[in-house]
Design an enzyme around this catalytic site. Structure first.
Site, PDB file in Angstrom:
ATOM      1  N   GLU A 104       0.933  -1.113  -0.161  1.00 46.05           N
ATOM      2  CA  GLU A 104      -0.104  -0.075   0.131  1.00 46.05           C
ATOM      3  C   GLU A 104       0.756   1.276  -0.056  1.00 46.05           C
ATOM      4  OE1 GLU A 104      -2.751  -0.381   3.300  1.00 46.05           O
ATOM      5  OE2 GLU A 104      -4.087  -1.985   2.296  1.00 46.05           O
ATOM      6  N   GLU A 155      -6.335 -10.731  -1.526  1.00 48.71           N
ATOM      7  CA  GLU A 155      -7.109 -10.455  -0.235  1.00 48.71           C
ATOM      8  C   GLU A 155      -8.449 -10.351  -0.612  1.00 48.71           C
ATOM      9  OE1 GLU A 155      -5.627  -7.144   2.096  1.00 48.71           O
ATOM     10  OE2 GLU A 155      -3.417  -7.478   1.481  1.00 48.71           O
TER      11      GLU A 155
HETATM   12  C1  XIL Z   1      -6.331  -6.290   8.104  1.00 48.01           C
HETATM   13  C2  XIL Z   1      -6.571  -7.508   9.213  1.00 48.01           C
HETATM   14  O1  XIL Z   1      -7.301  -8.506   8.248  1.00 48.01           O
HETATM   15  C3  XIL Z   1      -7.343  -7.192  10.391  1.00 48.01           C
HETATM   16  O2  XIL Z   1      -7.492  -8.231  11.249  1.00 48.01           O
HETATM   17  C4  XIL Z   1      -6.580  -6.035  10.823  1.00 48.01           C
HETATM   18  O3  XIL Z   1      -7.169  -5.399  11.925  1.00 48.01           O
HETATM   19  C5  XIL Z   1      -6.188  -4.803   9.851  1.00 48.01           C
HETATM   20  O4  XIL Z   1      -5.549  -5.420   8.674  1.00 48.01           O
HETATM   21  N1  XIL Z   1      -4.837  -4.452   3.520  1.00 48.01           N
HETATM   22  C6  XIL Z   1      -3.818  -5.624   3.868  1.00 48.01           C
HETATM   23  C7  XIL Z   1      -4.221  -6.374   5.110  1.00 48.01           C
HETATM   24  O5  XIL Z   1      -2.980  -5.453   3.373  1.00 48.01           O
HETATM   25  O6  XIL Z   1      -2.880  -6.491   5.671  1.00 48.01           O
HETATM   26  C8  XIL Z   1      -5.072  -5.878   5.928  1.00 48.01           C
HETATM   27  O7  XIL Z   1      -5.708  -6.807   6.928  1.00 48.01           O
HETATM   28  C9  XIL Z   1      -6.573  -5.573   5.282  1.00 48.01           C
HETATM   29  C10 XIL Z   1      -6.270  -4.339   4.239  1.00 48.01           C
END
Ligand code: XIL
Length: 385
Positions: A170, A275
């Protein structure tokens, strides 16, 4: 007599086939077991897609430790890749300067090795979920030292074990420019190149990915492509791009997704959807004229389905997943992995983000680990081939 015998036989066979009929709502089939004569891949995502791409899931701490029995049975049947949802992030793995906590990360890697899974490390350099000590670093030399030690120690420890690292996560804004983070502020844009170079040295046989959300959308995609081109021109190794895929049942633009797969793979990179989840709930940013800083916690308007997803939306979700997987199949030679962000709806981060305490339905398995209609649609695409 012959007739009677025949009738009884038919009754027995019918009854047996009825009893044995695979219950589509019961996915917990151990590896290798056949149901009603059908191979296990009739119910296993990873088997159905084994010639196309990896099918992954993010694992939380209780799943890694095997504390959740249902998850422990389902995960190895359905998935052949795992990503650490939180436990490899800076705030967990290096909570204090040079103080590492590898307990859960070691267990995560052992879990993947035991089940012969493709192991994804997430993530080395990210502005979020940083340990407080990092946020308090004041000078650039110290930040560079942190970054160097962090990547050397973490990526180095799992070299040859973790198959792929999300090296930088990100780093971009929605308009494609670089996100203002402590890394950009103190080290300049070269921090991204440095992170990849360090990771390449520490883990020479591990794939190195740039991972971000919304990078299928044109402006941010252009920024990601410019970034990747710069890295390549500088001779830095980057193997793949991870499109996170936090989308919604309002439908991500399928055209944008197709264009992205084509454009990123044209750079010589592997593409993964890292994701994937589809929110079924209203998004505070969509409420025109609403103040996004407003506290929506506890608002019934923003949590409309606390007792179950209406059928019409269940169908919509299934159609969305079907449309997405049609594209994934079309570009299977360019796609390395599709990872869902969580195992079942009950464990999804989307129950607590962007508003806490909601009931969301973004994945293929429901709160009881039962296959949802969306699972059926994704599997059916392979039946037709
Ligand atoms: C999220 C997790 O799923 C949560 O449990 C945590 O509280 C916050 O992060 N983008 C990403 C992930 O790259 O690491 C994030 O994961 C969601 C958004």
């Amino acid at each position: 007599m012959k007739f009677l015998f025949g009738t009884i036989l038919v009754i027995i066979i019918t009854a047996a086939s009825f009893l044995e009929k695979p219950n589509p709502a019961f996915p917990l089939i151990p590896d290798g077991v056949k149901l009603n004569g059908a191979a296990v891949n009739d119910s296993s995502l990873k088997e159905a897609y084994r010639n196309d791409f990896l099918i992954g899931t993010a694992l939380n701490a209780s799943q890694i430790e095997g504390k959740d029995e249902n998850a422990a049975r389902l995960i190895p049947v359905q998935f052949n890749s795992i990503t650490a949802e939180n436990i490899m992030k800076c705030e967990v793995i290096q909570p204090g300067w040079n103080k590492y906590n590898f307990d859960l990360a070691d267990k995560f890697v052992e879990y993947g090795q035991k089940h012969k899974m493709f192991i994804v490390g997430h993530t080395l350099i990210w502005h979020s979920q940083l340990s407080p000590f990092v946020k308090n670093i004041r000078n650039s030399d110290s930040l560079l030292l942190f970054m160097t030690n962090h990547i050397n120690t973490v990526a180095g420890r799992y070299a040859g074990k973790v198959n792929s690292w999300d090296v930088v996560n990100e780093a971009l804004n929605e308009d494609g420019s670089l996100r203002n983070s402590i890394f950009l502020e103190k080290l300049g844009e070269g921090y991204i190149r440095m992170a990849f170079e360090l990771a390449a040295k520490a883990a020479p046989n591990t794939e190195l990915y740039y991972n971000d959300y919304n990078i299928e959308q044109p402006a941010k995609r252009a920024g990601a492509i410019a970034l990747i081109k710069k890295l390549k021109e500088a001779g830095v190794r980057i193997d793949g791009v991870g499109i996170q895929g936090h989308w919604s049942i309002q439908g991500p633009s399928l055209k944008d997704i197709e264009n992205s797969i084509q454009e990123y793979s044209a750079l010589g990179l592997k593409v993964s959807f890292t994701e994937l989840d589809l929110t079924c709930l209203p998004n505070p940013w969509d409420l025109k004229g609403s103040d996004v800083n407003q506290n929506f916690e506890g608002s019934a308007l923003m949590n409309p389905y606390p007792h179950g997803l209406p059928d019409s939306l269940q169908v919509k979700l299934a159609k969305c997943y079907e449309d997405l997987f049609k594209i994934f199949i079309k570009y299977k030679d360019k796609i390395e992995r599709i990872t869902f962000w969580g195992v079942n709806d009950g464990q999804s981060w989307l129950n607590n983000w962007p508003i806490k305490g909601r009931t969301n339905y973004p994945l293929l398995f429901d709160r009881n680990f039962k296959q949802k209609p969306a699972f059926g649609k994704v599997m059916a695409l392979k039946d037709k081939q």
